[in-house]
Write an enzyme that holds these catalytic residues in place. Structure first.
Site, PDB file in Angstrom:
ATOM      1  N   GLY A  12     -21.000  17.135  48.243  1.00  0.00           N
ATOM      2  CA  GLY A  12     -20.558  18.531  48.164  1.00  0.00           C
ATOM      3  C   GLY A  12     -21.423  19.352  47.221  1.00  0.00           C
ATOM      4  O   GLY A  12     -22.341  18.839  46.575  1.00  0.00           O
ATOM      5  N   VAL A  14     -20.654  20.784  44.309  1.00  0.00           N
ATOM      6  CA  VAL A  14     -20.535  20.407  42.891  1.00  0.00           C
ATOM      7  C   VAL A  14     -21.097  19.008  42.682  1.00  0.00           C
ATOM      8  O   VAL A  14     -21.830  18.754  41.726  1.00  0.00           O
ATOM      9  CB  VAL A  14     -19.064  20.497  42.412  1.00  0.00           C
ATOM     10  CG1 VAL A  14     -18.930  20.000  40.985  1.00  0.00           C
ATOM     11  CG2 VAL A  14     -18.545  21.924  42.529  1.00  0.00           C
ATOM     12  N   ARG A  39     -16.570  10.070  56.387  1.00  0.00           N
ATOM     13  CA  ARG A  39     -17.533  10.787  57.240  1.00  0.00           C
ATOM     14  C   ARG A  39     -18.961  10.625  56.743  1.00  0.00           C
ATOM     15  O   ARG A  39     -19.897  10.620  57.521  1.00  0.00           O
ATOM     16  CB  ARG A  39     -17.217  12.302  57.239  1.00  0.00           C
ATOM     17  CG  ARG A  39     -15.939  12.696  57.917  1.00  0.00           C
ATOM     18  CD  ARG A  39     -15.747  14.210  57.817  1.00  0.00           C
ATOM     19  NE  ARG A  39     -15.498  14.681  56.436  1.00  0.00           N
ATOM     20  CZ  ARG A  39     -14.305  14.702  55.849  1.00  0.00           C
ATOM     21  NH1 ARG A  39     -13.263  14.308  56.515  1.00  0.00           N
ATOM     22  NH2 ARG A  39     -14.164  15.130  54.617  1.00  0.00           N
ATOM     23  N   ARG A  99      -4.960  20.349  35.639  1.00  0.00           N
ATOM     24  CA  ARG A  99      -5.287  21.252  34.522  1.00  0.00           C
ATOM     25  C   ARG A  99      -4.088  21.653  33.681  1.00  0.00           C
ATOM     26  O   ARG A  99      -4.221  21.960  32.503  1.00  0.00           O
ATOM     27  CB  ARG A  99      -5.944  22.529  35.067  1.00  0.00           C
ATOM     28  CG  ARG A  99      -7.325  22.292  35.608  1.00  0.00           C
ATOM     29  CD  ARG A  99      -7.915  23.591  36.125  1.00  0.00           C
ATOM     30  NE  ARG A  99      -9.093  23.314  36.915  1.00  0.00           N
ATOM     31  CZ  ARG A  99      -9.533  24.068  37.913  1.00  0.00           C
ATOM     32  NH1 ARG A  99      -8.868  25.165  38.243  1.00  0.00           N
ATOM     33  NH2 ARG A  99     -10.614  23.744  38.580  1.00  0.00           N
ATOM     34  N   CYS A 130     -13.999  27.596  37.519  1.00  0.00           N
ATOM     35  CA  CYS A 130     -15.357  28.070  37.205  1.00  0.00           C
ATOM     36  C   CYS A 130     -15.355  29.426  36.467  1.00  0.00           C
ATOM     37  O   CYS A 130     -16.120  29.635  35.519  1.00  0.00           O
ATOM     38  CB  CYS A 130     -16.190  28.154  38.469  1.00  0.00           C
ATOM     39  SG  CYS A 130     -15.282  28.638  39.928  1.00  0.00           S
ATOM     40  N   LYS A 214      -4.746  31.322  37.327  1.00  0.00           N
ATOM     41  CA  LYS A 214      -5.458  30.222  36.670  1.00  0.00           C
ATOM     42  C   LYS A 214      -6.235  30.721  35.460  1.00  0.00           C
ATOM     43  O   LYS A 214      -6.269  30.066  34.420  1.00  0.00           O
ATOM     44  CB  LYS A 214      -6.478  29.587  37.630  1.00  0.00           C
ATOM     45  CG  LYS A 214      -5.917  28.704  38.702  1.00  0.00           C
ATOM     46  CD  LYS A 214      -7.085  28.257  39.619  1.00  0.00           C
ATOM     47  CE  LYS A 214      -6.609  27.640  40.898  1.00  0.00           C
ATOM     48  NZ  LYS A 214      -7.717  27.495  41.862  1.00  0.00           N
ATOM     49  N   HIS A 242     -21.197  33.299  39.216  1.00  0.00           N
ATOM     50  CA  HIS A 242     -20.090  34.245  39.112  1.00  0.00           C
ATOM     51  C   HIS A 242     -20.417  35.257  38.004  1.00  0.00           C
ATOM     52  O   HIS A 242     -20.983  34.902  36.968  1.00  0.00           O
ATOM     53  CB  HIS A 242     -18.795  33.523  38.717  1.00  0.00           C
ATOM     54  CG  HIS A 242     -18.244  32.614  39.769  1.00  0.00           C
ATOM     55  ND1 HIS A 242     -18.714  32.551  41.065  1.00  0.00           N
ATOM     56  CD2 HIS A 242     -17.208  31.720  39.709  1.00  0.00           C
ATOM     57  CE1 HIS A 242     -18.002  31.663  41.754  1.00  0.00           C
ATOM     58  NE2 HIS A 242     -17.093  31.143  40.950  1.00  0.00           N
TER      59      HIS A 242
HETATM   60  N1  LIG Z   1     -17.768  25.242  43.735  1.00  0.00           N
HETATM   61  C1  LIG Z   1     -17.374  25.600  42.504  1.00  0.00           C
HETATM   62  O1  LIG Z   1     -17.874  26.569  41.887  1.00  0.00           O
HETATM   63  C2  LIG Z   1     -16.323  24.832  41.826  1.00  0.00           C
HETATM   64  C3  LIG Z   1     -16.092  25.080  40.511  1.00  0.00           C
HETATM   65  C4  LIG Z   1     -15.099  24.387  39.844  1.00  0.00           C
HETATM   66  C5  LIG Z   1     -14.371  23.477  40.565  1.00  0.00           C
HETATM   67  N2  LIG Z   1     -14.621  23.243  41.891  1.00  0.00           N
HETATM   68  C6  LIG Z   1     -13.804  22.244  42.565  1.00  0.00           C
HETATM   69  O2  LIG Z   1     -14.584  21.093  42.874  1.00  0.00           O
HETATM   70  C7  LIG Z   1     -14.122  20.518  44.097  1.00  0.00           C
HETATM   71  C8  LIG Z   1     -15.261  20.401  45.097  1.00  0.00           C
HETATM   72  O3  LIG Z   1     -15.827  21.670  45.346  1.00  0.00           O
HETATM   73  P1  LIG Z   1     -17.181  21.843  46.157  1.00  0.00           P
HETATM   74  O4  LIG Z   1     -17.509  23.276  46.045  1.00  0.00           O
HETATM   75  O5  LIG Z   1     -18.209  20.832  45.779  1.00  0.00           O
HETATM   76  O6  LIG Z   1     -16.667  21.487  47.672  1.00  0.00           O
HETATM   77  P2  LIG Z   1     -17.512  21.011  48.920  1.00  0.00           P
HETATM   78  O7  LIG Z   1     -18.913  21.483  48.849  1.00  0.00           O
HETATM   79  O8  LIG Z   1     -16.702  21.392  50.113  1.00  0.00           O
HETATM   80  O9  LIG Z   1     -17.526  19.392  48.815  1.00  0.00           O
HETATM   81  C9  LIG Z   1     -16.362  18.609  48.917  1.00  0.00           C
HETATM   82  C10 LIG Z   1     -16.697  17.145  48.620  1.00  0.00           C
HETATM   83  O10 LIG Z   1     -15.494  16.386  48.650  1.00  0.00           O
HETATM   84  C11 LIG Z   1     -15.689  15.265  49.487  1.00  0.00           C
HETATM   85  N3  LIG Z   1     -14.452  14.834  50.143  1.00  0.00           N
HETATM   86  C12 LIG Z   1     -13.675  15.518  51.004  1.00  0.00           C
HETATM   87  N4  LIG Z   1     -12.657  14.742  51.435  1.00  0.00           N
HETATM   88  C13 LIG Z   1     -12.795  13.540  50.824  1.00  0.00           C
HETATM   89  C14 LIG Z   1     -12.082  12.302  50.889  1.00  0.00           C
HETATM   90  N5  LIG Z   1     -11.006  12.143  51.690  1.00  0.00           N
HETATM   91  N6  LIG Z   1     -12.520  11.263  50.132  1.00  0.00           N
HETATM   92  C15 LIG Z   1     -13.619  11.392  49.342  1.00  0.00           C
HETATM   93  N7  LIG Z   1     -14.350  12.527  49.266  1.00  0.00           N
HETATM   94  C16 LIG Z   1     -13.936  13.588  49.997  1.00  0.00           C
HETATM   95  C17 LIG Z   1     -16.680  15.743  50.520  1.00  0.00           C
HETATM   96  O11 LIG Z   1     -17.262  14.640  51.188  1.00  0.00           O
HETATM   97  P3  LIG Z   1     -17.734  14.742  52.724  1.00  0.00           P
HETATM   98  O12 LIG Z   1     -19.100  15.401  52.698  1.00  0.00           O
HETATM   99  O13 LIG Z   1     -17.812  13.294  53.115  1.00  0.00           O
HETATM  100  O14 LIG Z   1     -16.709  15.513  53.465  1.00  0.00           O
HETATM  101  C18 LIG Z   1     -17.646  16.505  49.632  1.00  0.00           C
HETATM  102  O15 LIG Z   1     -18.512  15.598  48.986  1.00  0.00           O
HETATM  103  C19 LIG Z   1     -12.950  21.390  44.531  1.00  0.00           C
HETATM  104  O16 LIG Z   1     -11.759  20.842  44.009  1.00  0.00           O
HETATM  105  C20 LIG Z   1     -13.238  22.709  43.874  1.00  0.00           C
HETATM  106  O17 LIG Z   1     -12.076  23.477  43.692  1.00  0.00           O
HETATM  107  C21 LIG Z   1     -15.585  23.890  42.534  1.00  0.00           C
END
Ligand SMILES: NC(=O)c1ccc[n+]([C@@H]2O[C@H](COP(=O)([O-])OP(=O)(O)OC[C@H]3O[C@@H](n4cnc5c(N)ncnc54)[C@H](OP(=O)(O)O)[C@@H]3O)[C@@H](O)[C@H]2O)c1
Length: 343
Positions: A12, A14, A39, A99, A130, A214, A242
């Site tokens: 993903g 992050v 997947r 959190r 974030c 939040k 952001h």
């Molecule tokens: N983006 C930000 O700025 C940010 C900031 C703070 C916190 N977050 C938090 O961090 C988390 C991830 O965000 P992201 O932006 O990186 O999302 P993302 O790009 O959609 O990536 C999601 C990740 O989770 C994995 N995943 C999904 N279902 C899963 C499962 N059943 N078992 C194991 N892994 C699984 C996905 O793997 P696959 O590729 O195999 O589906 C992918 O690696 C979220 O909770 C988000 O709220 C994000």
């Protein structure tokens, strides 16, 4: 002897940033395991100049893993973090699942590193939202100086904050508009290309969104429960970083010049504040950087002891991956966590 680290959500937005930050900072890891859903099992991700084969979460044995940085969403974290923590592997979680749990520290190392020591109750530490992470980095040194009474913050949040599918949606919609194809919102409730959306996360009963709530709850938990904060969170068609307009009322007087010099010395902050065209930071310039940038610092003469400023940071780094890696470094540097192998 180094640590064994698992990165859950490694495919993903992050997770990929986690891997590159662990490599960049020379994190003391003997072994890094990339983990995602079934997947992605068998696909490859980069870790410095190496590639790692992705393992499915269900197939990982955490009994010899020391640290698990988790960014796979709230429901995965709710289910898996307690199981992983029970193996005495510290989970540093990026979702909002833990959190607000009293037994889970919510940590931004520049602000409340001492709280990290409380991880032993559940072996879980939460990373903030974030928008909150960059905000509290900028607020803390000013709070120490003049005591913050109230904050009014408006955010301009990039699409990467909503995951990799959201970034694809901005790209696809932008291209569709140029070639006059129909634009279909999927991930966002309305068109995001050449537009903005004053709605992030779900609506709450009082009309605020969960993202706004939040920011209030997390600022209180990390910085000071006495601070009153009201937020308006807006999604904008920017890929990474952001931005925030932050209006602050203090207990005691503080001038813009004083704030500038305090923030220049503050950990994690970088002041770019010239009163000329381009004398400020934009999200594009903050992408890929570690700092929380602060520009446009000025006195708000409509209130007693008021300041307004512009705060920008890379949401995938300080807002998520960098902060998580810094928390792991706090545990190691303070001797709070030894590698299992050493036992
Ligand atoms: N983006 C930000 O700025 C940010 C900031 C703070 C916190 N977050 C938090 O961090 C988390 C991830 O965000 P992201 O932006 O990186 O999302 P993302 O790009 O959609 O990536 C999601 C990740 O989770 C994995 N995943 C999904 N279902 C899963 C499962 N059943 N078992 C194991 N892994 C699984 C996905 O793997 P696959 O590729 O195999 O589906 C992918 O690696 C979220 O909770 C988000 O709220 C994000």
């Amino acid at each position: 002897m180094g640590y064994k680290v698992a990165v859950v959500g490694a495919t993903g937005n992050v997770g990929r940033e986690m891997l590159s930050i662990l490599a960049e900072r020379g994190f003391p890891a003997d072994e890094v395991v990339a983990v995602a859903s079934r997947r992605s099992q068998g696909t490859e991700v980069s870790f410095g100049d190496k590639t790692l084969k992705v393992q499915a979460l269900e197939h990982v044995d955490f009994s010899d893993v020391d640290i698990c940085v988790m960014s796979a969403g709230g429901s995965i974290s709710k289910e898996w973090s307690p199981k992983i923590g029970a193996e005495k592997c510290v989970v540093i979680d990026n979702s909002s699942a833990w959190r607000y749990d009293e037994d889970v520290p919510l940590v931004v190392p520049e602000v409340n590193a001492d709280a990290a020591a409380g991880f032993t109750k559940k072996y879980i530490i939460a990373n903030p939202n974030c928008s909150t992470a960059q905000l509290v980095v900028a607020l803390k040194p000013l709070h120490d100086k003049a005591g913050i009474r109230r904050v009014v913050v408006s955010t301009y949040q990039s699409v990467s904050g909503a995951g990799k599918d959201a970034m694809d949606e901005l790209f696809t919609q932008t291209r569709a508009i140029f070639v006059s194809d129909p634009v279909e919102p999927k991930k966002f409730p309305k068109r995001i290309a050449f537009n903005l959306i004053p709605h992030i996360d779900v609506f709450m009963e009082d009309g605020f969104t969960k993202e706004e709530w939040k920011m209030t709850a997390e600022t209180k938990k990390i910085l000071d429960p006495k601070i009153k904060l009201t937020a308006t969170c807006v999604r904008v068609p920017v890929f990474i970083s952001h931005s925030e307009v932050v209006n602050i009322e203090f207990e005691n007087p503080i001038s813009a010049d004083e704030a500038r010099s305090i923030l220049r010395e503050a950990p994690g902050c970088l002041v770019v504040d010239k009163h000329e065209p381009g004398g400020y930071i934009t999200p594009y310039e903050a992408a890929g950087e570690d700092a929380t940038y602060i520009s446009r610092i000025r006195e708000d003469i409509t209130v007693e002891n008021g300041l307004t400023m512009w705060v920008v940071s890379d949401n995938l780094r300080k807002g998520a991956a960098l902060n998580a890696v810094q928390i792991a470094e706090v545990l190691i540097n303070r001797g709070l966590l030894k590698p299992k192998k050493a036992a």
